[in-house]
Design a protein around this motif. Structure first.
Motif, PDB file in Angstrom:
ATOM      1  N   LEU A  22     -36.418 -22.506   4.980  1.00 21.17           N
ATOM      2  CA  LEU A  22     -36.087 -21.335   5.793  1.00 21.17           C
ATOM      3  C   LEU A  22     -35.039 -20.462   5.115  1.00 21.17           C
ATOM      4  CD1 LEU A  22     -36.021 -22.881   9.381  1.00 21.17           C
ATOM      5  CD2 LEU A  22     -37.842 -21.553   8.311  1.00 21.17           C
ATOM      6  N   GLY A  23     -34.158 -21.081   4.316  1.00 18.20           N
ATOM      7  CA  GLY A  23     -33.167 -20.305   3.582  1.00 18.20           C
ATOM      8  C   GLY A  23     -33.752 -19.575   2.380  1.00 18.20           C
ATOM      9  N   ALA A  24     -34.759 -20.187   1.752  1.00 22.83           N
ATOM     10  CA  ALA A  24     -35.350 -19.597   0.552  1.00 22.83           C
ATOM     11  C   ALA A  24     -36.334 -18.474   0.877  1.00 22.83           C
ATOM     12  CB  ALA A  24     -36.051 -20.670  -0.264  1.00 22.83           C
ATOM     13  N   PHE A  25     -36.994 -18.564   2.025  1.00 26.40           N
ATOM     14  CA  PHE A  25     -38.004 -17.579   2.383  1.00 26.40           C
ATOM     15  C   PHE A  25     -37.591 -16.873   3.665  1.00 26.40           C
ATOM     16  CE2 PHE A  25     -40.200 -20.867  -0.034  1.00 26.40           C
ATOM     17  CZ  PHE A  25     -40.743 -20.089  -1.038  1.00 26.40           C
ATOM     18  N   PRO A  26     -36.861 -15.776   3.537  1.00 27.94           N
ATOM     19  CA  PRO A  26     -36.419 -15.058   4.745  1.00 27.94           C
ATOM     20  C   PRO A  26     -37.613 -14.473   5.488  1.00 27.94           C
ATOM     21  CG  PRO A  26     -35.934 -13.790   2.783  1.00 27.94           C
ATOM     22  CD  PRO A  26     -36.454 -15.124   2.319  1.00 27.94           C
ATOM     23  N   ILE A  27     -37.372 -14.186   6.730  1.00 28.23           N
ATOM     24  CA  ILE A  27     -38.430 -13.641   7.580  1.00 28.23           C
ATOM     25  C   ILE A  27     -38.670 -12.187   7.207  1.00 28.23           C
ATOM     26  CG2 ILE A  27     -39.026 -13.077   9.955  1.00 28.23           C
ATOM     27  CD1 ILE A  27     -37.294 -15.495  10.744  1.00 28.23           C
ATOM     28  N   ILE A  28     -39.921 -11.875   7.002  1.00 31.49           N
ATOM     29  CA  ILE A  28     -40.299 -10.489   6.712  1.00 31.49           C
ATOM     30  C   ILE A  28     -41.155  -9.987   7.868  1.00 31.49           C
ATOM     31  CG2 ILE A  28     -40.130 -10.665   4.213  1.00 31.49           C
ATOM     32  CD1 ILE A  28     -43.135 -11.130   4.143  1.00 31.49           C
ATOM     33  N   ASN A  29     -41.199  -8.720   8.063  1.00 28.66           N
ATOM     34  CA  ASN A  29     -41.950  -8.159   9.187  1.00 28.66           C
ATOM     35  C   ASN A  29     -43.400  -7.894   8.818  1.00 28.66           C
ATOM     36  OD1 ASN A  29     -39.887  -8.223  11.047  1.00 28.66           O
ATOM     37  ND2 ASN A  29     -39.043  -6.292  10.321  1.00 28.66           N
ATOM     38  N   GLU A  30     -43.993  -8.859   8.183  1.00 35.26           N
ATOM     39  CA  GLU A  30     -45.417  -8.798   7.886  1.00 35.26           C
ATOM     40  C   GLU A  30     -46.020 -10.118   8.328  1.00 35.26           C
ATOM     41  OE1 GLU A  30     -46.073  -8.066   3.786  1.00 35.26           O
ATOM     42  OE2 GLU A  30     -44.945  -6.227   3.770  1.00 35.26           O
ATOM     43  N   VAL A  31     -47.238 -10.082   8.749  1.00 35.24           N
ATOM     44  CA  VAL A  31     -47.918 -11.299   9.163  1.00 35.24           C
ATOM     45  C   VAL A  31     -48.771 -11.769   7.993  1.00 35.24           C
ATOM     46  CG1 VAL A  31     -49.514 -12.301  10.820  1.00 35.24           C
ATOM     47  CG2 VAL A  31     -47.925 -10.537  11.541  1.00 35.24           C
ATOM     48  N   PRO A  32     -48.455 -12.947   7.417  1.00 32.06           N
ATOM     49  CA  PRO A  32     -49.138 -13.375   6.212  1.00 32.06           C
ATOM     50  C   PRO A  32     -50.575 -13.832   6.428  1.00 32.06           C
ATOM     51  CG  PRO A  32     -47.578 -15.041   6.910  1.00 32.06           C
ATOM     52  CD  PRO A  32     -47.401 -13.858   7.819  1.00 32.06           C
ATOM     53  N   SER A  33     -50.959 -14.192   7.638  1.00 31.39           N
ATOM     54  CA  SER A  33     -52.335 -14.637   7.845  1.00 31.39           C
ATOM     55  C   SER A  33     -52.798 -14.241   9.242  1.00 31.39           C
ATOM     56  CB  SER A  33     -52.440 -16.160   7.676  1.00 31.39           C
ATOM     57  OG  SER A  33     -51.830 -16.812   8.767  1.00 31.39           O
ATOM     58  N   SER A  34     -54.099 -14.241   9.414  1.00 28.49           N
ATOM     59  CA  SER A  34     -54.645 -13.886  10.725  1.00 28.49           C
ATOM     60  C   SER A  34     -54.319 -14.957  11.758  1.00 28.49           C
ATOM     61  CB  SER A  34     -56.148 -13.672  10.625  1.00 28.49           C
ATOM     62  OG  SER A  34     -56.781 -14.853  10.183  1.00 28.49           O
ATOM     63  N   ASP A  35     -54.191 -16.227  11.347  1.00 28.04           N
ATOM     64  CA  ASP A  35     -53.827 -17.293  12.281  1.00 28.04           C
ATOM     65  C   ASP A  35     -52.448 -17.058  12.872  1.00 28.04           C
ATOM     66  OD1 ASP A  35     -56.162 -18.691  12.063  1.00 28.04           O
ATOM     67  OD2 ASP A  35     -55.390 -20.199  10.672  1.00 28.04           O
ATOM     68  N   VAL A  36     -51.482 -16.724  12.027  1.00 27.11           N
ATOM     69  CA  VAL A  36     -50.121 -16.478  12.503  1.00 27.11           C
ATOM     70  C   VAL A  36     -50.113 -15.281  13.448  1.00 27.11           C
ATOM     71  CG1 VAL A  36     -47.783 -15.842  11.821  1.00 27.11           C
ATOM     72  CG2 VAL A  36     -49.034 -17.537  10.508  1.00 27.11           C
ATOM     73  N   ALA A  37     -50.838 -14.239  13.089  1.00 31.18           N
ATOM     74  CA  ALA A  37     -50.906 -13.053  13.951  1.00 31.18           C
ATOM     75  C   ALA A  37     -51.510 -13.402  15.306  1.00 31.18           C
ATOM     76  CB  ALA A  37     -51.722 -11.967  13.266  1.00 31.18           C
ATOM     77  N   GLN A  38     -52.553 -14.217  15.302  1.00 31.65           N
ATOM     78  CA  GLN A  38     -53.196 -14.611  16.556  1.00 31.65           C
ATOM     79  C   GLN A  38     -52.248 -15.449  17.410  1.00 31.65           C
ATOM     80  OE1 GLN A  38     -56.601 -17.133  16.098  1.00 31.65           O
ATOM     81  NE2 GLN A  38     -57.181 -16.984  18.233  1.00 31.65           N
ATOM     82  N   HIS A  39     -51.550 -16.401  16.807  1.00 31.62           N
ATOM     83  CA  HIS A  39     -50.615 -17.243  17.561  1.00 31.62           C
ATOM     84  C   HIS A  39     -49.483 -16.410  18.145  1.00 31.62           C
ATOM     85  CE1 HIS A  39     -52.565 -20.926  16.635  1.00 31.62           C
ATOM     86  NE2 HIS A  39     -52.280 -20.907  15.352  1.00 31.62           N
ATOM     87  N   GLN A  40     -48.945 -15.497  17.367  1.00 34.42           N
ATOM     88  CA  GLN A  40     -47.849 -14.672  17.869  1.00 34.42           C
ATOM     89  C   GLN A  40     -48.323 -13.763  18.992  1.00 34.42           C
ATOM     90  OE1 GLN A  40     -46.359 -12.915  14.294  1.00 34.42           O
ATOM     91  NE2 GLN A  40     -44.841 -14.516  14.013  1.00 34.42           N
ATOM     92  N   SER A  41     -49.498 -13.202  18.853  1.00 29.10           N
ATOM     93  CA  SER A  41     -50.025 -12.317  19.883  1.00 29.10           C
ATOM     94  C   SER A  41     -50.291 -13.074  21.182  1.00 29.10           C
ATOM     95  CB  SER A  41     -51.312 -11.660  19.381  1.00 29.10           C
ATOM     96  OG  SER A  41     -51.927 -10.945  20.403  1.00 29.10           O
ATOM     97  N   LEU A  42     -50.936 -14.229  21.075  1.00 27.44           N
ATOM     98  CA  LEU A  42     -51.240 -15.004  22.275  1.00 27.44           C
ATOM     99  C   LEU A  42     -49.987 -15.567  22.928  1.00 27.44           C
ATOM    100  CD1 LEU A  42     -54.500 -16.834  21.170  1.00 27.44           C
ATOM    101  CD2 LEU A  42     -54.262 -15.028  22.868  1.00 27.44           C
ATOM    102  N   SER A  43     -49.026 -16.031  22.114  1.00 26.19           N
ATOM    103  CA  SER A  43     -47.799 -16.565  22.711  1.00 26.19           C
ATOM    104  C   SER A  43     -46.992 -15.449  23.368  1.00 26.19           C
ATOM    105  CB  SER A  43     -46.961 -17.313  21.669  1.00 26.19           C
ATOM    106  OG  SER A  43     -46.530 -16.458  20.648  1.00 26.19           O
ATOM    107  N   ARG A  44     -47.018 -14.244  22.795  1.00 29.54           N
ATOM    108  CA  ARG A  44     -46.336 -13.098  23.414  1.00 29.54           C
ATOM    109  C   ARG A  44     -47.007 -12.748  24.740  1.00 29.54           C
ATOM    110  NH1 ARG A  44     -47.189  -9.170  19.678  1.00 29.54           N
ATOM    111  NH2 ARG A  44     -46.029 -10.454  18.227  1.00 29.54           N
ATOM    112  N   ASP A  45     -48.358 -12.781  24.770  1.00 25.03           N
ATOM    113  CA  ASP A  45     -49.072 -12.517  26.025  1.00 25.03           C
ATOM    114  C   ASP A  45     -48.719 -13.561  27.085  1.00 25.03           C
ATOM    115  OD1 ASP A  45     -50.278 -10.321  24.894  1.00 25.03           O
ATOM    116  OD2 ASP A  45     -52.204 -11.315  24.552  1.00 25.03           O
ATOM    117  N   LEU A  46     -48.697 -14.833  26.688  1.00 27.54           N
ATOM    118  CA  LEU A  46     -48.350 -15.892  27.633  1.00 27.54           C
ATOM    119  C   LEU A  46     -46.942 -15.727  28.170  1.00 27.54           C
ATOM    120  CD1 LEU A  46     -49.915 -18.976  25.842  1.00 27.54           C
ATOM    121  CD2 LEU A  46     -50.551 -18.105  28.095  1.00 27.54           C
ATOM    122  N   ALA A  47     -46.014 -15.312  27.314  1.00 27.66           N
ATOM    123  CA  ALA A  47     -44.633 -15.114  27.741  1.00 27.66           C
ATOM    124  C   ALA A  47     -44.521 -13.976  28.763  1.00 27.66           C
ATOM    125  CB  ALA A  47     -43.737 -14.814  26.538  1.00 27.66           C
ATOM    126  N   HIS A  48     -45.481 -13.037  28.730  1.00 28.31           N
ATOM    127  CA  HIS A  48     -45.460 -11.909  29.664  1.00 28.31           C
ATOM    128  C   HIS A  48     -46.395 -12.137  30.851  1.00 28.31           C
ATOM    129  CE1 HIS A  48     -43.066 -10.311  26.594  1.00 28.31           C
ATOM    130  NE2 HIS A  48     -43.462  -9.069  26.575  1.00 28.31           N
TER     131      HIS A  48
END
Length: 130
Positions: A22-48
């Motif tokens: 986590l220290g070597a690879f900082p968070i960037i505002n890009e989604v590296p794969s479609s799986d990550v994008a799908q998980h983030q989108s669905l978890s955001r929907d569930l949170a709302h």
């Protein structure tokens, strides 16, 4: 419940590797794969409060619910940070869960330790892909 020292060593090792990763690879505002994008989108929907229908990958639904909890608790936080920290916590807890399950299945603490070790070591192979 007494946790074996061997398992604590695995947990410390995984924590060190995870901290270094986590220290070597900082968070960037890009989604590296479609799986990550799908998980983030669905978890955001569930949170709302938007509950999507179950897809063919029902096990992922559990992960998305798990990721939705911190996003519900911290709605203004960056979803990349929240998702990453939630998954880091899951990575650190999962060897203990695997050990306890394997110990019960095989009725042998040594076999439980070996299964937890294989689980912990094999995760680093695909961790960068997730």
């Amino acid at each position: 419940m007494k946790v074996p020292k061997f398992l604590l060593t695995i947990e410390h090792f995984m924590g060190f590797v995870l901290f270094a990763y986590l220290g070597a690879f900082p968070i960037i505002n890009e989604v590296p794969s479609s799986d990550v994008a799908q998980h983030q989108s669905l978890s955001r929907d569930l949170a709302h409060g938007v509950f999507p229908s179950l897809s063919s990958a029902a096990l992922y639904y559990g992960v998305e619910v798990y990721l939705a909890i911190p996003q519900f608790l911290f709605p203004n936080a960056n979803p990349f940070v929240i998702t990453r920290l939630a998954m880091a916590l899951l990575v650190l807890i999962s060897p203990l869960i695997v050990y306890l399950c394997a110990k019960e299945i095989f009725q042998d603490a040594w076999k439980g330790k070996m299964v937890a070790l294989v689980y912990a070591v094999s995760g680093f192979i695909w961790f960068e892909e997730v």
